[in-house]
Design an enzyme around this catalytic site. Structure first.
Site, PDB file in Angstrom:
ATOM      1  N   CYS A 320       0.917  -1.438   0.011  1.00  9.44           N
ATOM      2  CA  CYS A 320       0.077  -0.045  -0.022  1.00  9.44           C
ATOM      3  C   CYS A 320       0.658   1.293  -0.086  1.00  9.44           C
ATOM      4  O   CYS A 320       0.255   2.201   0.009  1.00  9.44           O
ATOM      5  CB  CYS A 320      -0.963   0.050   1.194  1.00  9.44           C
ATOM      6  SG  CYS A 320      -0.062   0.026   2.759  1.00  9.44           S
ATOM      7  N   GLU A 354      -1.824   1.315  -4.496  1.00  9.76           N
ATOM      8  CA  GLU A 354      -1.567  -0.092  -4.069  1.00  9.76           C
ATOM      9  C   GLU A 354      -0.801  -0.756  -5.534  1.00  9.76           C
ATOM     10  O   GLU A 354      -0.967  -0.479  -6.448  1.00  9.76           O
ATOM     11  CB  GLU A 354      -2.822  -0.631  -3.818  1.00  9.76           C
ATOM     12  CG  GLU A 354      -2.611  -1.850  -2.958  1.00  9.76           C
ATOM     13  CD  GLU A 354      -3.028  -1.798  -1.546  1.00  9.76           C
ATOM     14  OE1 GLU A 354      -3.003  -2.805  -1.012  1.00  9.76           O
ATOM     15  OE2 GLU A 354      -3.304  -0.631  -1.293  1.00  9.76           O
TER      16      GLU A 354
END
Length: 364
Positions: A320, A354
């Site tokens: 992330c 992401e």
């Protein structure tokens, strides 16, 4: 996310800017191309939390800008939230405003939902919750057909159950999950389905076993388990570990073992450095672990975990935070090739992205 950035007409251009910004750094590490997975342009967030500010004795949802201006911005509508949350917000707020008991010293409201349409609402207070609060909160729960959890300092009252039941369709199959209040879940369910499917497609069906670090509630664990004989998954959160076990039962999956251990602890266990009672029921020597899957927090892998992960033939890494991922890849790419790269737009209208990377040992 500042709502001033919410411009659906500009979404595709904003996404391309993010991709263009990231591609050169990954190309330097040998990733020539990247698959890009976009988000819905509206109603994509399955979680939302708002501070409550009482204005003229009326509770209002507010958010604060991150540009140094701490002035509260009243949120009348929130089109990035999934429809069950977006459609509930104002009717729920008005109902709470009509009750002196429910609105008194209400500090924050958190919403959790999913593609299933269930909604769990957490009401957080700066005061103890009593029987009057519970009675009126139950009436609110029945009025809107939602779950409610009340929290204050050292107090948590669960009305009904502390989770929603979600169904995700990924890699050609439906998976059922319990997502618990106040625990981590992927915020963008549509993109999450794409992430799971991409991860599964990186792995041919292997005759060995999988080690997973940071498994959470089993979001990736359950789908990936179909590609291995056995899976050993670790997670330090007690709540997430318990949810992962429950999710295995819900999906009738029996080839996964969960252990509440850190990366350093599982490494010590696998190398026979020290035993752990939480692994006493397992024969670790029976595992053939050549593949590791990691989905770490924003800080990425620590020094120990990075070295440990680098010992595996195949590494599947979901991140992330591209910055910490690139740092980790600088080390991992000394002995591994990047075979696949993907960008997933979990957070539209922000700078966040992401990423997914699949690596194989250079000798493979």
């Amino acid at each position: 996310m500042p709502l001033s950035n919410f411009k659906p007409a500009e979404y595709r251009a904003q996404l391309q800017q993010k991709v263009d910004r990231l591609k050169p750094a990954f190309a330097e590490l040998g990733a020539a191309t990247a698959e890009v997975f976009s988000s819905s342009e509206t109603h994509y967030r399955m979680r939302a939390e708002f501070r409550i500010q009482h204005i003229d004795d009326e509770p209002q949802y507010v958010m604060f800008r991150k540009d140094g201006d701490r002035k509260a911005v009243v949120i009348d509508e929130f089109p990035v939230a999934c429809k069950p949350i977006a459609e509930l917000m104002q009717p729920l707020r008005r109902a709470i405003a009509q009750s002196d008991t429910l609105k008194r010293r209400l500090f924050q409201i958190e919403f959790l939902s999913g593609l299933s349409g269930e909604v769990l609402v957490s009401l957080i207070y700066h005061r103890p919750l009593d029987e009057d609060w519970e009675r009126e909160a139950r009436a609110l729960m029945e009025q809107f057909s939602i779950g409610i959890v009340g929290r204050s300092r050292k107090q948590r009252l669960v009305l009904a159950q502390p989770y929603i039941t979600e169904t995700l369709n990924a890699d050609g199959q439906a998976f059922t999950f319990r997502h618990y209040e106040n625990s981590f879940t992927q915020p963008n369910a549509g993109v999450n389905e794409q992430m799971i499917s991409w991860a599964c497609k990186q792995l041919p069906k292997l005759s060995d076993d999988l080690l997973e670090l940071y498994c959470g509630c089993g979001n990736f664990t359950l789908p990936l388990s179909r590609y291995f004989n056995k899976v050993l998954a670790t997670e330090v959160s007690k709540t997430s570990t318990q949810a992962a076990k429950e999710n295995c039962t819900l999906n009738d999956i029996s080839n996964i073992e969960f252990a509440r251990l850190s990366a350093e602890e599982i490494s010590q266990a696998l190398q026979g450095v020290r035993p752990f009672r939480r692994l006493a029921h397992l024969d670790l020597a029976d595992y053939q672990l050549n593949t590791v899957f990691v989905d770490p927090p924003r800080a990425g892998l620590d020094d120990f975990s990075r070295t440990f992960v680098g010992q595996f033939k195949r590494i599947l890494y979901i991140s992330c935070n591209p910055e910490t991922l690139l740092r980790d890849l600088e080390y991992l790419c000394q002995n591994h090739h990047i075979r696949s790269l993907a960008f997933f737009d979990q957070f539209p209208y922000t700078t966040h992205m992401e990423c997914g990377v699949f690596l194989e040992e250079k000798s493979v």
